[in-house]
Design an enzyme around this catalytic site. Structure first.
Site, PDB file in Angstrom:
ATOM      1  N   ARG A  73       0.837  -1.200   0.000  1.00  0.00           N
ATOM      2  CA  ARG A  73       0.000   0.000   0.000  1.00  0.00           C
ATOM      3  C   ARG A  73       0.873   1.252   0.000  1.00  0.00           C
ATOM      4  O   ARG A  73       1.803   1.360   0.790  1.00  0.00           O
ATOM      5  CB  ARG A  73      -0.942   0.001   1.215  1.00  0.00           C
ATOM      6  CG  ARG A  73      -1.869  -1.207   1.217  1.00  0.00           C
ATOM      7  CD  ARG A  73      -2.879  -1.184   2.336  1.00  0.00           C
ATOM      8  NE  ARG A  73      -3.670  -2.403   2.330  1.00  0.00           N
ATOM      9  CZ  ARG A  73      -4.655  -2.671   3.181  1.00  0.00           C
ATOM     10  NH1 ARG A  73      -4.978  -1.783   4.106  1.00  0.00           N
ATOM     11  NH2 ARG A  73      -5.328  -3.816   3.108  1.00  0.00           N
ATOM     12  N   ARG A  93       1.806   1.604  10.468  1.00  0.00           N
ATOM     13  CA  ARG A  93       1.345   1.943   9.116  1.00  0.00           C
ATOM     14  C   ARG A  93       2.537   1.839   8.173  1.00  0.00           C
ATOM     15  O   ARG A  93       3.428   2.693   8.174  1.00  0.00           O
ATOM     16  CB  ARG A  93       0.755   3.355   9.092  1.00  0.00           C
ATOM     17  CG  ARG A  93       0.044   3.697   7.787  1.00  0.00           C
ATOM     18  CD  ARG A  93      -0.460   5.126   7.794  1.00  0.00           C
ATOM     19  NE  ARG A  93      -1.433   5.365   8.848  1.00  0.00           N
ATOM     20  CZ  ARG A  93      -2.732   5.112   8.737  1.00  0.00           C
ATOM     21  NH1 ARG A  93      -3.209   4.622   7.608  1.00  0.00           N
ATOM     22  NH2 ARG A  93      -3.556   5.359   9.742  1.00  0.00           N
ATOM     23  N   GLU A 147      -7.691   0.231  14.483  1.00  0.00           N
ATOM     24  CA  GLU A 147      -8.201  -0.870  13.659  1.00  0.00           C
ATOM     25  C   GLU A 147      -7.188  -2.006  13.522  1.00  0.00           C
ATOM     26  O   GLU A 147      -6.032  -1.786  13.184  1.00  0.00           O
ATOM     27  CB  GLU A 147      -8.561  -0.353  12.264  1.00  0.00           C
ATOM     28  CG  GLU A 147      -9.048  -1.443  11.318  1.00  0.00           C
ATOM     29  CD  GLU A 147      -9.095  -0.986   9.867  1.00  0.00           C
ATOM     30  OE1 GLU A 147      -9.124  -1.863   8.986  1.00  0.00           O
ATOM     31  OE2 GLU A 147      -9.086   0.239   9.616  1.00  0.00           O
ATOM     32  N   SER A 188     -11.185  -6.037   9.934  1.00  0.00           N
ATOM     33  CA  SER A 188     -12.429  -5.484   9.386  1.00  0.00           C
ATOM     34  C   SER A 188     -13.175  -6.586   8.655  1.00  0.00           C
ATOM     35  O   SER A 188     -12.570  -7.549   8.177  1.00  0.00           O
ATOM     36  CB  SER A 188     -12.151  -4.315   8.437  1.00  0.00           C
ATOM     37  OG  SER A 188     -11.433  -4.749   7.305  1.00  0.00           O
ATOM     38  N   ARG A 234       0.292  -4.825  12.651  1.00  0.00           N
ATOM     39  CA  ARG A 234      -0.572  -4.188  13.649  1.00  0.00           C
ATOM     40  C   ARG A 234      -0.884  -5.141  14.807  1.00  0.00           C
ATOM     41  O   ARG A 234      -1.031  -4.710  15.954  1.00  0.00           O
ATOM     42  CB  ARG A 234      -1.862  -3.690  13.005  1.00  0.00           C
ATOM     43  CG  ARG A 234      -1.650  -2.508  12.086  1.00  0.00           C
ATOM     44  CD  ARG A 234      -2.944  -1.826  11.731  1.00  0.00           C
ATOM     45  NE  ARG A 234      -2.687  -0.652  10.902  1.00  0.00           N
ATOM     46  CZ  ARG A 234      -3.580   0.290  10.630  1.00  0.00           C
ATOM     47  NH1 ARG A 234      -4.816   0.185  11.117  1.00  0.00           N
ATOM     48  NH2 ARG A 234      -3.269   1.326   9.881  1.00  0.00           N
TER      49      ARG A 234
END
Length: 425
Positions: A261, A276, A348, A351, A388
Site C-alpha cells: 500500500r 502503518r 483498527e 475489518s 498491527r
C-alpha cells in the site's frame, strides 16, 4: 457494480447512497441518461438490422427495375446500421464507464457521516492500568528493538521510510500468528490459499480498488500489473467468469499474502514503528454466498474475528463504520479495533465487509440455482494483519522489565515459549 434495473426503478435510493458516502450525486443522473441512450440506440440498431434482413430477402425476388431501387435503399440502410451500431457502442461504453465510478449501495443501518462518525457496537476485554502496576508502558518499537524483533532503521536504509525487518523472535512471532490464524480459519471451514501478489487490471478494477482507492495502489506500468493491497483481490477474482452451483455455497477461502500500500495522504501519520507500513503480510477470509445469506455471513465473519482477538487476549471494540469511510465495494463494514496503550485509544486491527453483488457483477461471478443464473454475494474479513497485531501484542502484554508475555493461543506455535525476553538479558 450495482444492478442497473435497481437504478432505473429507484434512483432516489442510489442518490441517497451517494450522498451518504459524500460522493457525486450528479453521477446518478448522468448514468441514467447514458443508460437511456444505450437502450434507445440498441432498439434503433435492432430495428434497422431487422429492416436490412427483410430487404435482403426481397432483392433476389425483385424485378430489375425494383432491384435497382432496393439496392439503393440497402446501401443507405448499411450506412444507417453502422451509424446506429457506433452510437450503441458509444452509449454502452459511457454507461459502463459511469457505472464503474458508482459505489455500492450503502446498507440502511450504516451510520451516516465521516471517519469519526462510527458507532461502537461492543467492547471486549479489560484495559490494563499500568500506573497501578507501577510502570510506564513502552511503545511497540522500543519493546521490539529491545527484544531484537523489529529493525526499522535498516528497513529505511534498504527500502525507505515505512519499511522494516522482523528479526529473531519478531520473525518467529509473525510465523506463529500466521499459523494460528490459518489453523483457526481451517477449523472454521475455510480453504487455505497462497495467492498471487501481482494481478491484472481487471482483477483490481473488478474488486473496486481502482476508483477512490487507486492512489494507494502500486502499478507496474511496464508490465501492466498491480501489486495487491490485500488477498481479497485475487480471492475475489479466483472464480471470475464462472458460474458456481448454488448447492456448493458458501465457498470460503483464507488467503495468506504479502500486501502493498502506498499510504498516500497519510504523511506524518503513524510514522513511528510498524503500525502503518508499505508492505506487510496478512491472513484474509473471503466468502462467496447466495445473496440472501450475505448479512448472516457478515456476522459470522465478525464472530471469527472476535474469536481471534479474544484468543490473543487483547482488549478491543467493534464499530459500525460510517458511510463516508466505507470502501467503494462495501455496503457495510464492521471494524475490530484493539486498544493501543501508548496511543491511549483503539486502533483498527481487523475489518469485515459485505460487498453484496457489487464485486460479483464486475467480475462476472454468478450462481446457478436450478435454471436461474444470477450474481452471488462476496464478503471479506481480515483475520490477521501481522504488523498491527504485533504492535497490539507487544504493548498490551509487556511486563515491567521490558519482556512480553506470550498469549496462550500462540505458545504452541512458539515452541511453548511463555515470555519473550530482551536480548540484553
Amino acid at each position: 457494480m450495482i444492478d442497473l434495473r435497481l437504478l432505473r426503478e429507484d434512483p432516489d435510493r442510489v442518490r441517497a447512497s451517494q450522498r451518504a458516502r459524500g460522493e457525486d450525486v450528479a453521477l446518478v443522473d448522468s448514468l441514467l441518461s447514458a443508460d437511456e441512450r444505450r437502450r434507445s440506440s440498441g432498439v434503433r440498431f435492432d430495428e434497422l438490422r431487422s429492416e436490412q434482413k427483410s430487404l435482403g430477402k426481397l432483392i433476389p425476388k425483385a424485378t430489375p427495375d425494383e432491384r435497382a431501387e432496393l439496392l439503393k435503399k440497402a446501401e443507405q440502410l448499411k450506412t444507417d446500421v453502422k451509424t446506429a451500431e457506433a452510437e450503441q457502442n458509444e452509449a454502452d461504453e459511457e454507461t459502463k464507464r459511469l457505472l464503474l465510478q458508482l459505489g455500492n449501495l450503502v446498507h440502511p443501518d450504516v451510520p451516516v457521516g465521516g471517519e469519526e462518525d462510527f458507532v461502537v457496537l461492543e467492547t471486549h476485554g479489560t484495559i490494563r492500568d499500568f500506573a497501578a502496576e507501577g510502570f510506564e508502558p513502552k511503545d511497540h518499537l522500543e519493546l521490539g528493538e529491545a527484544l531484537g524483533a523489529i529493525d526499522v532503521e535498516r528497513g529505511a536504509k534498504v527500502s525507505g521510510s515505512r519499511f522494516y525487518y522482523l528479526t529473531g523472535v519478531g520473525a518467529l512471532l509473525e510465523l506463529a500468528l500466521v499459523n494460528a490464524a490459518i489453523a483457526q480459519a481451517t477449523e472454521a471451514g475455510f480453504t487455505p490459499m497462497l495467492t498471487p501478489a501481482l494481478v491484472r487490471p481487471r482483477a483490481m478494477e473488478g474488486t473496486g480498488f481502482l476508483g477512490q482507492a487507486a492512489e494507494n495502489v502500486y502499478h507496474l506500468e511496464k508490465d501492466d500489473y498491480y501489486l495487491v493491497g490485500t488477498s481479497e483481490v485475487p480471492l475475489a477474482a479466483y472464480h471470475m467468469d464462472e458460474i458456481l452451483d448454488a448447492d456448493k455455497l458458501p465457498m470460503r477461502y483464507a488467503g495468506f499474502s504479502p500486501c502493498f500500500r502506498r499510504e498516500a495522504g497519510t504523511y506524518g501519520k503513524d510514522t513511528r514503528g510498524i503500525f502503518r507500513v508499505h508492505q506487510f503480510d496478512k491472513v484474509e477470509m473471503f466468502s462467496y454466498v447466495a445473496p440472501e445469506d450475505a448479512e448472516n455471513e457478515h456476522r459470522r465473519l465478525l464472530e471469527w474475528e472476535k474469536q481471534w482477538l479474544t484468543g490473543l487476549e487483547l482488549p478491543f471494540q467493534v464499530i459500525d463504520v460510517a458511510s463516508g469511510d466505507l470502501g467503494a465495494s462495501a455496503s457495510r463494514k464492521f471494524d475490530c479495533e484493539a486498544w493501543i496503550p501508548t496511543q491511549g485509544k483503539y486502533r483498527e486491527l481487523t475489518s469485515a465487509s459485505n460487498c453484496d453483488g457489487f464485486q460479483a457483477r464486475r467480475l462476472s461471478v454468478r450462481m446457478r440455482d436450478g435454471k436461474k443464473v444470477q450474481p452471488l454475494a462476496t464478503l471479506n474479513g481480515t483475520l490477521c494483519a501481522v504488523p498491527r497485531t504485533i504492535v497490539a501484542i507487544l504493548e498490551n502484554h509487556q511486563l515491567a522489565d521490558g519482556s512480553v508475555r506470550v498469549p496462550e493461543l500462540l505458545r504452541p506455535y512458539l515452541g511453548g515459549r511463555e515470555v519473550l525476553e530482551p536480548i540484553s538479558k
